[in-house]
Design a protein around this motif. Structure first.
Motif, PDB file in Angstrom:
ATOM      1  N   UNK A 180     113.761  -9.971 -66.468  1.00 42.04           N
ATOM      2  CA  UNK A 180     113.400  -8.580 -66.766  1.00 42.04           C
ATOM      3  C   UNK A 180     112.534  -7.928 -65.679  1.00 42.04           C
ATOM      4  N   UNK A 181     112.314  -8.628 -64.561  1.00 40.15           N
ATOM      5  CA  UNK A 181     111.664  -7.981 -63.412  1.00 40.15           C
ATOM      6  C   UNK A 181     112.485  -8.210 -62.140  1.00 40.15           C
ATOM      7  N   UNK A 182     113.770  -8.509 -62.293  1.00 37.66           N
ATOM      8  CA  UNK A 182     114.585  -8.863 -61.138  1.00 37.66           C
ATOM      9  C   UNK A 182     114.731  -7.727 -60.130  1.00 37.66           C
ATOM     10  N   UNK A 183     114.601  -6.499 -60.577  1.00 41.98           N
ATOM     11  CA  UNK A 183     114.688  -5.371 -59.646  1.00 41.98           C
ATOM     12  C   UNK A 183     113.558  -5.453 -58.627  1.00 41.98           C
ATOM     13  N   UNK A 184     112.370  -5.835 -59.093  1.00 43.11           N
ATOM     14  CA  UNK A 184     111.229  -6.007 -58.187  1.00 43.11           C
ATOM     15  C   UNK A 184     111.561  -7.023 -57.100  1.00 43.11           C
ATOM     16  N   UNK A 185     112.073  -8.183 -57.494  1.00 42.59           N
ATOM     17  CA  UNK A 185     112.396  -9.226 -56.525  1.00 42.59           C
ATOM     18  C   UNK A 185     113.508  -8.785 -55.583  1.00 42.59           C
ATOM     19  N   UNK A 186     114.468  -8.071 -56.105  1.00 42.14           N
ATOM     20  CA  UNK A 186     115.554  -7.576 -55.267  1.00 42.14           C
ATOM     21  C   UNK A 186     115.043  -6.583 -54.229  1.00 42.14           C
ATOM     22  N   UNK A 187     114.107  -5.726 -54.627  1.00 45.63           N
ATOM     23  CA  UNK A 187     113.582  -4.706 -53.719  1.00 45.63           C
ATOM     24  C   UNK A 187     112.834  -5.298 -52.536  1.00 45.63           C
ATOM     25  N   UNK A 188     112.201  -6.459 -52.745  1.00 46.07           N
ATOM     26  CA  UNK A 188     111.421  -7.065 -51.663  1.00 46.07           C
ATOM     27  C   UNK A 188     112.144  -8.235 -51.003  1.00 46.07           C
ATOM     28  N   UNK A 189     113.383  -8.469 -51.387  1.00 51.53           N
ATOM     29  CA  UNK A 189     114.186  -9.482 -50.712  1.00 51.53           C
ATOM     30  C   UNK A 189     113.860 -10.919 -51.060  1.00 51.53           C
ATOM     31  N   UNK A 190     113.267 -11.162 -52.239  1.00 50.93           N
ATOM     32  CA  UNK A 190     112.985 -12.529 -52.672  1.00 50.93           C
ATOM     33  C   UNK A 190     114.192 -13.056 -53.443  1.00 50.93           C
ATOM     34  N   UNK A 191     114.779 -14.182 -53.022  1.00 53.70           N
ATOM     35  CA  UNK A 191     116.021 -14.670 -53.635  1.00 53.70           C
ATOM     36  C   UNK A 191     115.813 -15.423 -54.945  1.00 53.70           C
ATOM     37  N   UNK A 192     115.223 -14.753 -55.926  1.00 50.50           N
ATOM     38  CA  UNK A 192     115.107 -15.380 -57.234  1.00 50.50           C
ATOM     39  C   UNK A 192     116.502 -15.563 -57.842  1.00 50.50           C
ATOM     40  N   UNK A 193     116.632 -16.498 -58.737  1.00 47.68           N
ATOM     41  CA  UNK A 193     117.940 -16.871 -59.261  1.00 47.68           C
ATOM     42  C   UNK A 193     118.741 -15.695 -59.820  1.00 47.68           C
ATOM     43  N   UNK A 194     118.154 -14.792 -60.630  1.00 44.63           N
ATOM     44  CA  UNK A 194     118.960 -13.669 -61.139  1.00 44.63           C
ATOM     45  C   UNK A 194     119.477 -12.755 -60.033  1.00 44.63           C
ATOM     46  N   UNK A 195     118.719 -12.642 -58.936  1.00 46.85           N
ATOM     47  CA  UNK A 195     119.132 -11.775 -57.832  1.00 46.85           C
ATOM     48  C   UNK A 195     120.285 -12.389 -57.059  1.00 46.85           C
ATOM     49  N   UNK A 196     120.238 -13.699 -56.839  1.00 48.74           N
ATOM     50  CA  UNK A 196     121.229 -14.373 -56.003  1.00 48.74           C
ATOM     51  C   UNK A 196     122.441 -14.836 -56.800  1.00 48.74           C
ATOM     52  N   UNK A 197     122.191 -15.505 -57.912  1.00 47.01           N
ATOM     53  CA  UNK A 197     123.289 -16.092 -58.694  1.00 47.01           C
ATOM     54  C   UNK A 197     123.773 -15.186 -59.807  1.00 47.01           C
ATOM     55  N   UNK A 198     123.017 -14.152 -60.127  1.00 49.26           N
ATOM     56  CA  UNK A 198     123.407 -13.243 -61.195  1.00 49.26           C
ATOM     57  C   UNK A 198     122.807 -13.631 -62.532  1.00 49.26           C
ATOM     58  N   UNK A 199     122.830 -12.687 -63.456  1.00 52.69           N
ATOM     59  CA  UNK A 199     122.219 -12.904 -64.767  1.00 52.69           C
ATOM     60  C   UNK A 199     122.929 -14.003 -65.555  1.00 52.69           C
ATOM     61  N   UNK A 200     124.248 -14.003 -65.527  1.00 53.99           N
ATOM     62  CA  UNK A 200     124.997 -14.956 -66.357  1.00 53.99           C
ATOM     63  C   UNK A 200     124.671 -16.399 -65.983  1.00 53.99           C
ATOM     64  N   UNK A 201     124.694 -16.685 -64.688  1.00 52.59           N
ATOM     65  CA  UNK A 201     124.382 -18.033 -64.234  1.00 52.59           C
ATOM     66  C   UNK A 201     122.945 -18.410 -64.572  1.00 52.59           C
ATOM     67  N   UNK A 202     122.019 -17.473 -64.403  1.00 53.06           N
ATOM     68  CA  UNK A 202     120.611 -17.745 -64.709  1.00 53.06           C
ATOM     69  C   UNK A 202     120.426 -18.054 -66.180  1.00 53.06           C
ATOM     70  N   UNK A 203     121.091 -17.301 -67.032  1.00 48.40           N
ATOM     71  CA  UNK A 203     120.987 -17.533 -68.470  1.00 48.40           C
ATOM     72  C   UNK A 203     121.509 -18.919 -68.842  1.00 48.40           C
TER      73      UNK A 203
END
Length: 308
Positions: free
Chosen positions: A196-219
């Motif tokens: 629920x904060x993945x937009x923040x990580x995407x904006x700063x270029x941090x490859x958190x799992x939801x940003x890189x692998x997508x929500x479905x894979x992370x879930x």
């Protein structure tokens, strides 16, 4: 340091004590202190109260020092994220050198004190935990791989191990199991937040799992970790290290964690205006889960000792 471009920062002002305290990430430090204390209280044997207090104080100060170094390194990243832009460095209330020196002083002081008061094994692992969080996770893993929180989870798993060593002076299977419980708890706990904060990580270029692998894979991965975590938390009971108080508590708490993780893992995203999504419920429950699980470990140990 990170290459993310920071938001405009106002000229640094004189930092207050509250700003230095904020650098230690007090909310995170609370859980670190508690699990370290539980490791100390659940360990077989006795430790002088002054030495026990010193050990927990060193764990707390070291955690605060590592957190300060994390904030120093990530000041530009924090400036680009909505939930962290008001921290002392991105908000311009403190200069980077002060934050860095504060983190180094806390870290070194904690390790030296632990070595002199408790012993070199506890101090060595404490130093490793600082290095793990401040360098391996913050500098190396976090900006490079979506497995950052998986591997980096070890940083927060050391406190009960250190607390146990403060009493016994050595490492056995039981404190290793406590380490592994926190290690496997960390990814579903943190990824619930990241969803629920993945937009923040995407904006700063941090490859958190939801940003890189997508929500479905992370879930799905959250659910997978929850499935593995449940039997792991029961191992201390099955192996005879704890009694039924801990075992039944671990079972009940684990089933609750698994149910919430299944809700996250198998659901479709709800509208953004949903005030309490399953991800937020899982994140909040995961904190309560770890507090109660380790608390029951101590209760079980005290009950067993009293009945012996």
């Amino acid at each position: 340091m990170s290459t993310v471009q920071p938001s405009p920062i106002v000229a640094p002002m004189t930092a207050e004590w509250r700003d230095f305290f904020a650098l230690t990430k007090p909310r995170v430090m609370t859980l670190v202190i508690f699990t370290g204390l539980c490791g100390l209280l659940a360990a077989p044997g006795h430790v002088h109260p002054v030495l026990g207090f010193t050990a927990i104080l060193c764990i707390a100060v070291a955690a605060g020092g590592a957190a300060a170094l994390n904030m120093w390194w990530e000041a530009d990243i924090d400036a680009g994220m909505k939930r962290t832009r008001h921290r002392p460095l991105p908000a311009g209330r403190m200069d980077p050198i002060s934050a860095r020196d504060f983190g180094v002083a806390l870290s070194c002081g904690a390790v030296i004190t632990m070595a002199l008061a408790i012993g070199w094994l506890a101090a060595g692992i404490l130093a490793l935990s600082i290095f793990y969080y401040a360098w391996i996770y913050t500098v190396w893993l976090k900006p490079r791989t979506p497995q950052n929180i998986v591997i980096g989870g070890g940083a927060g798993a050391f406190p009960p191990l250190i607390g146990w060593i403060a009493v016994t002076g050595h490492i056995t299977l039981m404190p290793v199991l406590l380490f592994l419980i926190i290690f496997l708890w960390t990814p579903p706990h943190f990824w619930a937040l990241a969803l629920f904060v993945q937009i923040d990580y995407s904006n700063v270029g941090i490859p958190m799992m939801p940003v890189v692998a997508g929500e479905r894979s992370t879930r799905h991965q959250i659910l997978g970790y929850a499935v593995v975590l449940l039997p792991l938390t029961l191992l201390p009971w099955w192996l005879g290290y704890t009694g039924r108080i801990y075992g039944l508590s671990a079972l009940g708490l684990g089933l609750g964690f698994l149910a919430l993780s299944a809700h996250v893992g198998l659901r479709r995203p709800l509208p953004a205006d949903d005030a309490m999504t399953p991800e937020k419920r899982l994140f909040k429950y995961s904190i309560l889960y770890l507090f109660v699980l380790f608390g029951m470990l101590v209760v079980d140990h005290l009950a067993t000792t009293a009945g012996a």
